[in-house]
Design a protein around this motif. Sequence first.
Motif, PDB file in Angstrom:
ATOM      1  N   ASP A 150     -15.110  12.927 -40.771  1.00  0.00           N
ATOM      2  CA  ASP A 150     -13.965  12.231 -40.201  1.00  0.00           C
ATOM      3  C   ASP A 150     -14.312  10.777 -39.904  1.00  0.00           C
ATOM      4  OD1 ASP A 150     -12.101  14.339 -40.176  1.00  0.00           O
ATOM      5  OD2 ASP A 150     -13.072  15.190 -38.416  1.00  0.00           O
ATOM      6  N   LEU A 151     -13.285   9.956 -39.886  1.00  0.00           N
ATOM      7  CA  LEU A 151     -13.467   8.555 -39.520  1.00  0.00           C
ATOM      8  C   LEU A 151     -14.025   8.487 -38.105  1.00  0.00           C
ATOM      9  CD1 LEU A 151     -12.885   5.565 -40.390  1.00  0.00           C
ATOM     10  CD2 LEU A 151     -10.730   5.779 -39.148  1.00  0.00           C
ATOM     11  N   ASP A 152     -15.118   7.760 -37.937  1.00  0.00           N
ATOM     12  CA  ASP A 152     -15.790   7.696 -36.647  1.00  0.00           C
ATOM     13  C   ASP A 152     -15.680   6.291 -36.078  1.00  0.00           C
ATOM     14  OD1 ASP A 152     -17.263   8.248 -34.447  1.00  0.00           O
ATOM     15  OD2 ASP A 152     -19.180   8.483 -35.472  1.00  0.00           O
ATOM     16  N   ASN A 153     -15.153   6.207 -34.856  1.00  0.00           N
ATOM     17  CA  ASN A 153     -15.118   4.934 -34.141  1.00  0.00           C
ATOM     18  C   ASN A 153     -16.400   4.840 -33.323  1.00  0.00           C
ATOM     19  OD1 ASN A 153     -12.446   4.263 -34.972  1.00  0.00           O
ATOM     20  ND2 ASN A 153     -11.700   5.783 -33.537  1.00  0.00           N
ATOM     21  N   TYR A 154     -17.163   3.779 -33.514  1.00  0.00           N
ATOM     22  CA  TYR A 154     -18.423   3.644 -32.801  1.00  0.00           C
ATOM     23  C   TYR A 154     -18.434   2.338 -32.015  1.00  0.00           C
ATOM     24  CZ  TYR A 154     -19.701   0.258 -36.418  1.00  0.00           C
ATOM     25  OH  TYR A 154     -19.717  -0.828 -37.243  1.00  0.00           O
ATOM     26  N   ASP A 155     -19.340   2.286 -31.079  1.00  0.00           N
ATOM     27  CA  ASP A 155     -19.511   1.093 -30.254  1.00  0.00           C
ATOM     28  C   ASP A 155     -20.989   0.750 -30.244  1.00  0.00           C
ATOM     29  OD1 ASP A 155     -19.668  -0.870 -28.333  1.00  0.00           O
ATOM     30  OD2 ASP A 155     -18.138   0.012 -27.041  1.00  0.00           O
ATOM     31  N   LYS A 156     -21.349  -0.349 -30.870  1.00  0.00           N
ATOM     32  CA  LYS A 156     -22.753  -0.737 -30.969  1.00  0.00           C
ATOM     33  C   LYS A 156     -22.920  -2.159 -30.456  1.00  0.00           C
ATOM     34  CE  LYS A 156     -26.666  -0.875 -34.163  1.00  0.00           C
ATOM     35  NZ  LYS A 156     -27.112  -0.668 -35.547  1.00  0.00           N
ATOM     36  N   ASN A 157     -23.778  -2.290 -29.469  1.00  0.00           N
ATOM     37  CA  ASN A 157     -24.039  -3.596 -28.861  1.00  0.00           C
ATOM     38  C   ASN A 157     -22.756  -4.275 -28.392  1.00  0.00           C
ATOM     39  OD1 ASN A 157     -26.796  -3.278 -29.498  1.00  0.00           O
ATOM     40  ND2 ASN A 157     -26.509  -4.191 -31.530  1.00  0.00           N
ATOM     41  N   GLY A 158     -21.842  -3.454 -27.866  1.00  0.00           N
ATOM     42  CA  GLY A 158     -20.601  -4.007 -27.334  1.00  0.00           C
ATOM     43  C   GLY A 158     -19.540  -4.308 -28.369  1.00  0.00           C
ATOM     44  N   LYS A 159     -19.835  -4.016 -29.633  1.00  0.00           N
ATOM     45  CA  LYS A 159     -18.871  -4.289 -30.698  1.00  0.00           C
ATOM     46  C   LYS A 159     -18.330  -2.974 -31.256  1.00  0.00           C
ATOM     47  CE  LYS A 159     -20.902  -8.704 -32.170  1.00  0.00           C
ATOM     48  NZ  LYS A 159     -21.467  -9.461 -33.323  1.00  0.00           N
ATOM     49  N   ALA A 160     -17.012  -2.860 -31.295  1.00  0.00           N
ATOM     50  CA  ALA A 160     -16.378  -1.647 -31.815  1.00  0.00           C
ATOM     51  C   ALA A 160     -16.289  -1.723 -33.331  1.00  0.00           C
ATOM     52  CB  ALA A 160     -14.980  -1.474 -31.216  1.00  0.00           C
ATOM     53  N   GLY A 161     -16.345  -0.578 -33.984  1.00  0.00           N
ATOM     54  CA  GLY A 161     -16.248  -0.539 -35.444  1.00  0.00           C
ATOM     55  C   GLY A 161     -15.872   0.849 -35.923  1.00  0.00           C
ATOM     56  N   LYS A 162     -15.749   0.993 -37.251  1.00  0.00           N
ATOM     57  CA  LYS A 162     -15.405   2.276 -37.857  1.00  0.00           C
ATOM     58  C   LYS A 162     -16.391   2.566 -38.982  1.00  0.00           C
ATOM     59  CE  LYS A 162     -10.447   1.497 -37.069  1.00  0.00           C
ATOM     60  NZ  LYS A 162     -10.363   2.263 -35.842  1.00  0.00           N
ATOM     61  N   LYS A 163     -16.684   3.853 -39.173  1.00  0.00           N
ATOM     62  CA  LYS A 163     -17.525   4.236 -40.290  1.00  0.00           C
ATOM     63  C   LYS A 163     -17.021   5.544 -40.879  1.00  0.00           C
ATOM     64  CE  LYS A 163     -21.141   6.843 -37.856  1.00  0.00           C
ATOM     65  NZ  LYS A 163     -22.595   6.983 -37.642  1.00  0.00           N
ATOM     66  N   LYS A 164     -17.293   5.729 -42.175  1.00  0.00           N
ATOM     67  CA  LYS A 164     -16.855   6.924 -42.895  1.00  0.00           C
ATOM     68  C   LYS A 164     -18.020   7.406 -43.756  1.00  0.00           C
ATOM     69  CE  LYS A 164     -13.350   9.651 -44.206  1.00  0.00           C
ATOM     70  NZ  LYS A 164     -12.569  10.472 -43.267  1.00  0.00           N
ATOM     71  N   PRO A 165     -18.745   8.445 -43.329  1.00  0.00           N
ATOM     72  CA  PRO A 165     -19.836   8.985 -44.147  1.00  0.00           C
ATOM     73  C   PRO A 165     -19.277   9.857 -45.284  1.00  0.00           C
ATOM     74  CG  PRO A 165     -20.155   9.427 -41.796  1.00  0.00           C
ATOM     75  CD  PRO A 165     -18.734   9.020 -41.986  1.00  0.00           C
ATOM     76  N   LEU A 166     -19.803   9.666 -46.493  1.00  0.00           N
ATOM     77  CA  LEU A 166     -19.360  10.404 -47.673  1.00  0.00           C
ATOM     78  C   LEU A 166     -20.561  11.002 -48.391  1.00  0.00           C
ATOM     79  CD1 LEU A 166     -17.144   7.582 -49.248  1.00  0.00           C
ATOM     80  CD2 LEU A 166     -16.392   9.263 -47.573  1.00  0.00           C
TER      81      LEU A 166
END
Length: 531
Positions: A150-166
């Motif tokens: 599933d699409l994962d919303n992550y927070d790294k070093n205060g910055k939000a982002g999205k990732k999709k593992p395939l």
Amino acid sequence: MATFIVGFISDLSAIKDNITLRVRIVRTWMQALYNQPQIKNMEMILMDEQNNKLQASVRMKLVNKFKHQLEEGSAVTLQCYSLGEIQPKFRIVNNRMRLSFLSNTVVEKCTDFKGSVHGFDFRPFNTITGLRVEEDGQFDVIGQVVACDDLDNYDKNGKAGKKKPLTLIDVEGNELRCTLWGVFAEQFCDFLNACNDHGKIILVLQLAMMKFWDGKMCVQNGYNGSKLFLHNGKESVINDDLNDIEEFRKSLVSKEGNENSENTISRISTASKHSTKDDFVKKFPFRTIAELLDVEQGMASIIVGTIIAIHEEEGWWYIGCRTCRKKVIKEIEIVDLETDMENKSKIGPDEWRCTKCNVVTTSIKTIFRLQVRVQDDSGTISLTLFNDEVQSLVGRSAYQLCDKYGKAAADESFPTEILALIGKRFAFKVAIDEFNAKKLLPVFNVLRFSGDPDIIDSLIVSATPNKAAADESFPTKILALIDIIDSLIVSATPNKPENEATSAKLLAITPLSRLKKMIERVEEVKLLEKS
């Protein structure tokens, strides 16, 4: 005096920059300088008619002069430029030189460019997965998407982002993990939502980069320059500029032989509205197994437990209908051998009847169904994992395992890939339906699962302190309240010896006093149990 000669990127050198280049602009983007984020240069990838590639840069003060002539996909001729060296860690293509535009650089349209539009140069999976050290530079990969998280919303070093593992496979069946980040993850999810058939999605990641993760060499989109192409492999590619994708699609079709082939895994889901972590940690209640057994039917819950055993008597696979995934039975086995011999002779050897659809079908699929025992510190429960969940755990389809061990052997024993799940800890999102709720020992269905240590730790940490705090603070607060009431009674009594003795006798027999003694006794028992 030097004169300009027409040549290719391979002809360039530090002392040979008087070449008129005929190139196509494969990719353009604006890039901020590392130590000066307010300055953004225009970067691009150039490709000549021999598919040689070269990075190029337009300084910020020249961007407005040239950007209208340097549109992505257009073909141009270049004269009067400068060639510099680019450090390996900043190289996107396998060329140590970078072309820089000057104020007097001449850019003209090239109307007779004979080279490719995209210039794909696909790297075989086996030249990536066998590596243990990341290589600099970027490259192109093509594969069929056979699994995605599933699409994962992550927070790294205060910055939000999205990732999709395939997970991708090539024509030979080699697997390669691929992670899409940011807008690339969103692009893939948008494609899934718009595509009704996820069976043969073909992905091309142009200018991908390596990433060694979890003991495996994977690929991901680069910080800059990467481009994503997606196509439904059930349909022919009609765009002549994408002939490479069509050739790969034809190879897949030829390899699989027919539409009903099960040689590839298909565990693709559409984008989740919630990140994987949020879905486990925030959206649904976390419970112990003991608490779960008291939950109402249909309510989803989250548990954390270890797989301690597998119900081998339940089996691990069955032949199912591709339409509804219910079990199918060979039509020839349904016909009564004595009364319907004539009908039996008319039945083909490969005809199956779906137990739900009640129709004869040849569209069948080998499907996982696995029942496991899961345990936490409060109890043990049975869970059923269905096809997609088991495939994600073992990394192979049910068909592939049956083919590996033989269906006869698969009926008698469990593959090592499945037995290897025993002893592993997961977070499970579970619910129980009406059918399973009526069983003597209830069996919950697994809706989702995760072995991510971060998710498991977050669940444990978020639940345990709150429960401990509640258990410890409640008796303390009650005892404090009783003491306050006692003091109020004493203070209201006239300060005489005979009255103080009377109030003490009254306090000893009040319900509050008895409650206080009960609570103190419970706390003493808890301390004994802990010791």
